[in-house]
Scaffold this active site. Structure first.
Site, mmCIF file in Angstrom:
data_model
loop_
_atom_site.group_PDB
_atom_site.id
_atom_site.type_symbol
_atom_site.label_atom_id
_atom_site.label_comp_id
_atom_site.label_asym_id
_atom_site.label_seq_id
_atom_site.Cartn_x
_atom_site.Cartn_y
_atom_site.Cartn_z
ATOM 1 N N GLU A 10 0.816 -1.216 0.000
ATOM 2 C CA GLU A 10 0.000 0.000 0.000
ATOM 3 C C GLU A 10 0.854 1.271 0.000
ATOM 4 O OE1 GLU A 10 -4.137 -1.585 1.885
ATOM 5 O OE2 GLU A 10 -2.667 -0.845 3.324
ATOM 6 N N GLU A 85 -5.970 -7.974 -0.739
ATOM 7 C CA GLU A 85 -6.684 -7.851 0.534
ATOM 8 C C GLU A 85 -8.180 -7.844 0.242
ATOM 9 O OE1 GLU A 85 -5.395 -4.638 3.005
ATOM 10 O OE2 GLU A 85 -3.283 -5.260 2.981
#
Length: 352
Positions: A10, A85
């Site tokens: 991320e 995710e």
């Protein structure tokens, strides 16, 4: 066998430095990882966080059409398609109710993703618990500071004990539909037995102000980092002239403060609630002002990763004037052996 290696996590929510990502890729290749390297980012930040030539995995988005379109736009019009995710629920933070999401609400979404040939990593598949003060926090421009609790139960398909939940069974039925013909999932193990713990009696206390270590002195307040302390608490102490009723202001408090006057708790301030000021009515004479500050957890996602100092990070004002000449008492509680506990009842007016 190692099938894939993620070179960053991320990063696009924090920055967009492609040279940095290239260096990461180079490090992994030089270490011998010659398989599929990839990045992963929320959909809105994937453009910042991907590196041309590597697979851009997507977090948090599970609309098959949108996932494929986004990956195609960053990966020469092709897959493979991977949701790094895929969220079956969410974590908890202080001040909110425990997050739960019915399995029925997600089973259809899981079915559509698998039917589209998209691979997923379920985050979290197994609930867990952080230890000590090792929790994290979220903070964005449009949301308040959100320190996470120690439990990472997450309403995950496997609970914190590793036992299958009703959500696990529902997801298992969906996954079974997409296995090759004739393939059967193994039998689910029985729930593990749990020990029965008798009631624990807490019959000893220790007054915090009676167990302070040696302080460090400075003209202005020092942060946790300047005190070489990572987690726990720091007590800030100074002497001021009393006889005033005015406003105490802590500039950039990180994160929670218990304010004491002459050893008595008079109020609290909470970063979660954007509190930084407290009205104080000081008695006459010389007054001891104590401010016990707790590190509730460092931000672990987004653009504020480097704005993570803890404690009183700027200055303290009372009646508009800056307070100086501070003593800082570090209280990491990494070793509680020196603390003097007693079974006698004490009339504590401060923290215990």
């Amino acid at each position: 066998n190692i099938l894939m290696v993620q070179i960053e996590n991320e990063y696009g929510s924090y920055g967009s430095d492609k040279e940095y990502l290239f260096i990461n890729q180079k490090l992994f290749k030089e270490a011998g990882f010659d398989g599929l390297l990839y990045t992963c980012d929320p959909a809105a930040d994937a453009k910042n966080g991907y590196l041309p030539g590597l697979l851009p995995a997507i977090n948090g988005l599970d609309n098959p059409t949108k996932v494929k379109a986004l990956v195609n736009s960053l990966h020469d019009g092709k897959g493979p398609y991977y949701i790094a995710e895929w969220y079956p629920a969410w974590f908890d933070w202080w001040g909110t109710k425990h997050h739960t999401v019915p399995a029925e609400q997600y089973a259809g979404r899981l079915d559509s993703v698998l039917a589209a040939g998209i691979s997923i990593n379920m985050y979290m598949f197994h609930g867990g618990t952080t230890r000590g003060f090792m929790n994290g926090a979220n903070y964005k421009d449009n949301t308040p500071y959100e320190p996470q609790i120690s439990s990472y139960d997450y309403d995950a398909p496997l609970d914190e004990a590793g036992n299958a939940t009703a959500k696990f069974m529902k997801f298992r039925d969906v996954i079974q539909k997409h296995l090759p013909a004739g393939t059967k999932l193994p039998i689910v193990p029985a729930a593990k037995p749990a020990m029965e713990i008798p009631a624990i009696q807490l019959n000893q206390t220790a007054g915090l102000l009676e167990n302070l270590p040696s302080p460090k002195s400075n003209l202005t307040p020092l942060t946790f980092e300047e005190l070489n302390q990572d987690y726990g608490f720091v007590l800030y102490r100074t002497q001021i002239q009393g006889g005033k009723n005015s406003m105490l202001k802590l500039k950039e408090l990180r994160d929670y403060a218990v304010v004491m006057v002459n050893g008595k708790t008079v109020g609290t301030l909470d970063r979660r609630k954007k509190q930084d000021s407290l009205q104080l009515n000081l008695p006459a004479g010389q007054v001891t002002l104590d401010i016990l500050v707790e590190n509730l957890g460092r931000i672990n996602f987004g653009k504020y990763l480097l704005q993570n100092k803890k404690g009183i990070t700027e200055k303290v004002l009372f009646d508009g004037a800056e307070l100086k000449n501070w003593k800082m008492y570090g209280l990491p509680f990494s070793n509680i052996k020196p603390i003097k506990f007693t079974v006698q009842k004490q009339q504590n007016t401060g923290p215990v």
